[in-house]
Write a protein that holds these residues in place. Structure first.
Motif, PDB file in Angstrom:
ATOM      1  N   LYS A 122      75.791  37.964  12.787  1.00 11.43           N
ATOM      2  CA  LYS A 122      75.338  39.056  12.107  1.00 11.43           C
ATOM      3  C   LYS A 122      73.637  38.872  12.064  1.00 11.43           C
ATOM      4  O   LYS A 122      72.896  39.789  12.076  1.00 11.43           O
ATOM      5  N   SER A 125      72.091  39.580  15.244  1.00 14.38           N
ATOM      6  CA  SER A 125      71.913  41.204  15.583  1.00 14.38           C
ATOM      7  C   SER A 125      70.893  41.713  14.833  1.00 14.38           C
ATOM      8  O   SER A 125      70.193  42.326  15.343  1.00 14.38           O
ATOM      9  N   GLU A 128      67.515  41.418  16.344  1.00 10.80           N
ATOM     10  CA  GLU A 128      67.495  42.112  17.479  1.00 10.80           C
ATOM     11  C   GLU A 128      66.884  43.299  16.930  1.00 10.80           C
ATOM     12  O   GLU A 128      66.193  43.978  17.480  1.00 10.80           O
TER      13      GLU A 128
END
Length: 190
Positions: A122, A125, A128
């Motif tokens: 998590k 991500s 990102e």
């Protein structure tokens, strides 16, 4: 059990967390969560894919808040200031009444290898998401990646402080402090 119940998602989240704390994550079944919430097992699966999603289902909201914060930062903001705006925007996900829930969630995640791994995924991500948001604002790749990494280092540190017993300050204030602390540490690198 009735076909429709108000606040089913929140009731399932609270029931799951209570059971995870009482019995452990591994020892808790979806049927037990639904029963504790006073709902049918099928209702659980209308809201969550599996019991992990009870703990990790808010990732989309955090990503949206990070993206919105970066996008709404002033036009002349530095990359780190954009990340600061993203951290400020995340305040919306952490109202004071969620403090105990987040504290308990953190304890459950830290007690389980599978959940810790999911937390790392998590985190990656969300970094990102920040990188993409910064790139959309014209920040060059290496700078965007570094700013996002610093921002995400500030995020869990601020969250840990926010959930400390007796802490009453808002998440955004603690996030600003953590980002400033990391910025000062980077400056010492020379």
């Amino acid at each position: 059990m009735s076909r429709w119940e108000p606040n089913a998602r929140e009731r399932l989240q609270q029931a799951a967390l209570d059971l995870f704390v009482e019995r452990g994550y591994e020892s808790t079944a979806v049927a037990e969560i639904a029963e504790r919430a006073g709902l049918a097992k099928s209702t659980f699966f209308r809201h969550f894919r599996d019991k992990r999603e009870v703990l990790f289902g808010g990732g989309e909201l955090l990503g949206e808040l990070f993206t919105t914060g970066v996008a709404q930062a002033p036009g002349d903001a530095t990359p780190l200031a954009m990340v600061g705006a993203a951290l400020e925007a995340v305040q919306a996900a952490f109202p004071a009444e969620r403090r105990d829930w987040v504290r308990q969630r953190t304890a459950v995640v830290q007690a389980n290898d599978e959940l810790r791994e999911r937390e790392l995924l998590k985190a990656a991500s969300l970094v990102e998401v920040l990188v993409r948001a910064l790139r959309e604002r014209g920040v060059a790749e290496p700078v965007a990646r570094l700013a996002a990494a610093l921002g995400y280092q500030a995020f869990p540190a601020a969250l840990a402080r926010w959930t400390e017993p007796g802490e009453r300050r808002e998440f955004a204030e603690l996030a600003r402090q953590e980002l400033a602390r990391l910025h000062a540490a980077v400056a010492k690198l020379g």
